[in-house]
Write an enzyme that holds these catalytic residues in place. Sequence first.
Site, PDB file in Angstrom:
ATOM      1  N   ASP A  58       0.853  -1.198   0.000  1.00  0.00           N
ATOM      2  CA  ASP A  58       0.000   0.000   0.000  1.00  0.00           C
ATOM      3  C   ASP A  58       0.881   1.238   0.000  1.00  0.00           C
ATOM      4  O   ASP A  58       1.852   1.327   0.751  1.00  0.00           O
ATOM      5  CB  ASP A  58      -0.912  -0.016   1.237  1.00  0.00           C
ATOM      6  CG  ASP A  58      -2.028   1.013   1.136  1.00  0.00           C
ATOM      7  OD1 ASP A  58      -1.733   2.205   0.935  1.00  0.00           O
ATOM      8  OD2 ASP A  58      -3.204   0.626   1.259  1.00  0.00           O
ATOM      9  N   ILE A  59       0.531   2.209  -0.842  1.00  0.00           N
ATOM     10  CA  ILE A  59       1.337   3.427  -0.986  1.00  0.00           C
ATOM     11  C   ILE A  59       1.185   4.360   0.234  1.00  0.00           C
ATOM     12  O   ILE A  59       2.036   5.221   0.468  1.00  0.00           O
ATOM     13  CB  ILE A  59       0.954   4.171  -2.301  1.00  0.00           C
ATOM     14  CG1 ILE A  59       2.092   5.027  -2.815  1.00  0.00           C
ATOM     15  CG2 ILE A  59      -0.307   4.997  -2.129  1.00  0.00           C
ATOM     16  CD1 ILE A  59       1.833   5.583  -4.220  1.00  0.00           C
ATOM     17  N   ASN A  99     -12.988  -2.692   2.925  1.00  0.00           N
ATOM     18  CA  ASN A  99     -13.982  -1.626   2.923  1.00  0.00           C
ATOM     19  C   ASN A  99     -14.838  -1.758   1.664  1.00  0.00           C
ATOM     20  O   ASN A  99     -14.294  -1.887   0.564  1.00  0.00           O
ATOM     21  CB  ASN A  99     -13.287  -0.257   2.930  1.00  0.00           C
ATOM     22  CG  ASN A  99     -12.420  -0.035   4.158  1.00  0.00           C
ATOM     23  OD1 ASN A  99     -12.768  -0.479   5.252  1.00  0.00           O
ATOM     24  ND2 ASN A  99     -11.301   0.643   3.994  1.00  0.00           N
ATOM     25  N   GLN A 112     -14.337   2.989   1.554  1.00  0.00           N
ATOM     26  CA  GLN A 112     -13.712   2.508   0.313  1.00  0.00           C
ATOM     27  C   GLN A 112     -13.450   3.693  -0.618  1.00  0.00           C
ATOM     28  O   GLN A 112     -14.388   4.353  -1.071  1.00  0.00           O
ATOM     29  CB  GLN A 112     -14.609   1.483  -0.400  1.00  0.00           C
ATOM     30  CG  GLN A 112     -13.930   0.864  -1.627  1.00  0.00           C
ATOM     31  CD  GLN A 112     -14.801  -0.161  -2.344  1.00  0.00           C
ATOM     32  OE1 GLN A 112     -16.023  -0.212  -2.134  1.00  0.00           O
ATOM     33  NE2 GLN A 112     -14.192  -0.956  -3.201  1.00  0.00           N
ATOM     34  N   HIS A 159     -10.559  -4.838  -2.647  1.00  0.00           N
ATOM     35  CA  HIS A 159      -9.204  -5.109  -2.147  1.00  0.00           C
ATOM     36  C   HIS A 159      -9.263  -5.450  -0.670  1.00  0.00           C
ATOM     37  O   HIS A 159     -10.082  -4.927   0.068  1.00  0.00           O
ATOM     38  CB  HIS A 159      -8.279  -3.910  -2.373  1.00  0.00           C
ATOM     39  CG  HIS A 159      -8.822  -2.598  -1.896  1.00  0.00           C
ATOM     40  ND1 HIS A 159      -9.745  -1.869  -2.616  1.00  0.00           N
ATOM     41  CD2 HIS A 159      -8.591  -1.893  -0.768  1.00  0.00           C
ATOM     42  CE1 HIS A 159     -10.055  -0.778  -1.948  1.00  0.00           C
ATOM     43  NE2 HIS A 159      -9.375  -0.756  -0.818  1.00  0.00           N
ATOM     44  N   PHE A 160      -8.350  -6.305  -0.265  1.00  0.00           N
ATOM     45  CA  PHE A 160      -8.197  -6.680   1.138  1.00  0.00           C
ATOM     46  C   PHE A 160      -6.921  -6.038   1.663  1.00  0.00           C
ATOM     47  O   PHE A 160      -5.858  -6.218   1.078  1.00  0.00           O
ATOM     48  CB  PHE A 160      -8.099  -8.203   1.289  1.00  0.00           C
ATOM     49  CG  PHE A 160      -9.386  -8.912   0.943  1.00  0.00           C
ATOM     50  CD1 PHE A 160     -10.295  -9.243   1.928  1.00  0.00           C
ATOM     51  CD2 PHE A 160      -9.680  -9.222  -0.375  1.00  0.00           C
ATOM     52  CE1 PHE A 160     -11.490  -9.879   1.613  1.00  0.00           C
ATOM     53  CE2 PHE A 160     -10.871  -9.862  -0.698  1.00  0.00           C
ATOM     54  CZ  PHE A 160     -11.777 -10.186   0.296  1.00  0.00           C
ATOM     55  N   HIS A 161      -7.076  -5.260   2.740  1.00  0.00           N
ATOM     56  CA  HIS A 161      -5.903  -4.708   3.410  1.00  0.00           C
ATOM     57  C   HIS A 161      -5.358  -5.777   4.358  1.00  0.00           C
ATOM     58  O   HIS A 161      -6.116  -6.339   5.159  1.00  0.00           O
ATOM     59  CB  HIS A 161      -6.285  -3.510   4.279  1.00  0.00           C
ATOM     60  CG  HIS A 161      -6.816  -2.324   3.525  1.00  0.00           C
ATOM     61  ND1 HIS A 161      -6.046  -1.224   3.243  1.00  0.00           N
ATOM     62  CD2 HIS A 161      -8.043  -2.051   3.031  1.00  0.00           C
ATOM     63  CE1 HIS A 161      -6.777  -0.315   2.602  1.00  0.00           C
ATOM     64  NE2 HIS A 161      -8.003  -0.797   2.459  1.00  0.00           N
TER      65      HIS A 161
HETATM   66  P1  5GP Z   1      -9.709   1.950   0.649  1.00  0.00           P
HETATM   67  O1  5GP Z   1      -9.879   3.218   1.453  1.00  0.00           O
HETATM   68  O2  5GP Z   1     -10.354   2.072  -0.711  1.00  0.00           O
HETATM   69  O3  5GP Z   1     -10.110   0.719   1.389  1.00  0.00           O
HETATM   70  O4  5GP Z   1      -8.141   1.800   0.449  1.00  0.00           O
HETATM   71  C1  5GP Z   1      -7.468   2.140  -0.714  1.00  0.00           C
HETATM   72  C2  5GP Z   1      -5.986   1.954  -0.423  1.00  0.00           C
HETATM   73  O5  5GP Z   1      -5.293   2.018  -1.655  1.00  0.00           O
HETATM   74  C3  5GP Z   1      -5.398   3.054   0.485  1.00  0.00           C
HETATM   75  O6  5GP Z   1      -4.819   2.440   1.635  1.00  0.00           O
HETATM   76  C4  5GP Z   1      -4.359   3.727  -0.401  1.00  0.00           C
HETATM   77  O7  5GP Z   1      -3.187   4.108   0.292  1.00  0.00           O
HETATM   78  C5  5GP Z   1      -4.074   2.676  -1.464  1.00  0.00           C
HETATM   79  N1  5GP Z   1      -3.706   3.231  -2.754  1.00  0.00           N
HETATM   80  C6  5GP Z   1      -4.391   4.186  -3.436  1.00  0.00           C
HETATM   81  N2  5GP Z   1      -3.773   4.445  -4.595  1.00  0.00           N
HETATM   82  C7  5GP Z   1      -2.673   3.646  -4.638  1.00  0.00           C
HETATM   83  C8  5GP Z   1      -1.636   3.469  -5.610  1.00  0.00           C
HETATM   84  O8  5GP Z   1      -1.586   4.105  -6.660  1.00  0.00           O
HETATM   85  N3  5GP Z   1      -0.681   2.554  -5.315  1.00  0.00           N
HETATM   86  C9  5GP Z   1      -0.696   1.815  -4.161  1.00  0.00           C
HETATM   87  N4  5GP Z   1       0.282   0.954  -3.986  1.00  0.00           N
HETATM   88  N5  5GP Z   1      -1.670   1.958  -3.228  1.00  0.00           N
HETATM   89  C10 5GP Z   1      -2.641   2.865  -3.466  1.00  0.00           C
END
Ligand code: 5GP
Length: 138
Positions: free
Chosen positions: A32-33, A88, A95, A101-103
């Site tokens: 995750d970035i 999420n 989300q 996606h799974f964290h």
């Molecule tokens: P969400 O809030 O949708 O559950 O989580 C999305 C996740 O994707 C966030 O933790 C965010 O840091 C990660 N993310 C968003 N854009 C990128 C990207 O371009 N590259 C990577 N590696 N992670 C990303």
Amino acid sequence: MSNSDCIFCSIVAGNIPCIRIFEDEVVLAFMDIGPISDGHTLVIPKAHFGRLHECSTEVLAGISNCIGRIVQAVVEAVDAEAYNILCNNGAAAGQLVEHVHFHIIPRNSGDGVFGRWPAYKYQEGQAEEIGARIREKI
Ligand code: 5GP
Ligand code: ZN
């Protein structure tokens, strides 16, 4: 199967760089970035599905097939005590990227990554009534 407006589809296609951890025919795992703990990793299906319940059974099986192995590697690599798996679904649930996606979030005692779990008690009969409504929908 791929959505041209989707960041994660672009990562799968190799058009946006990422630090890849694992991939097979169905799944890609990458760092995750914006981590909330060291080693925070995302596991996604390579095909575009918005939310968990929209995934095909093949995709869900493919994720089940490898997520335990990925979790174990992440946790051992950062020497974490524990982990959360978080998925999420929908903006109201946090989300931001509409590709399921799974964290994988490595955890340690007292790390304060999440705040207090906001548990409360149902009123008399409320759990039975909501439970019955859910059973009707299954
Ligand atoms: P969400 O809030 O949708 O559950 O989580 C999305 C996740 O994707 C966030 O933790 C965010 O840091 C990660 N993310 C968003 N854009 C990128 C990207 O371009 N590259 C990577 N590696 N992670 C990303
Ligand atoms: Zn996508």
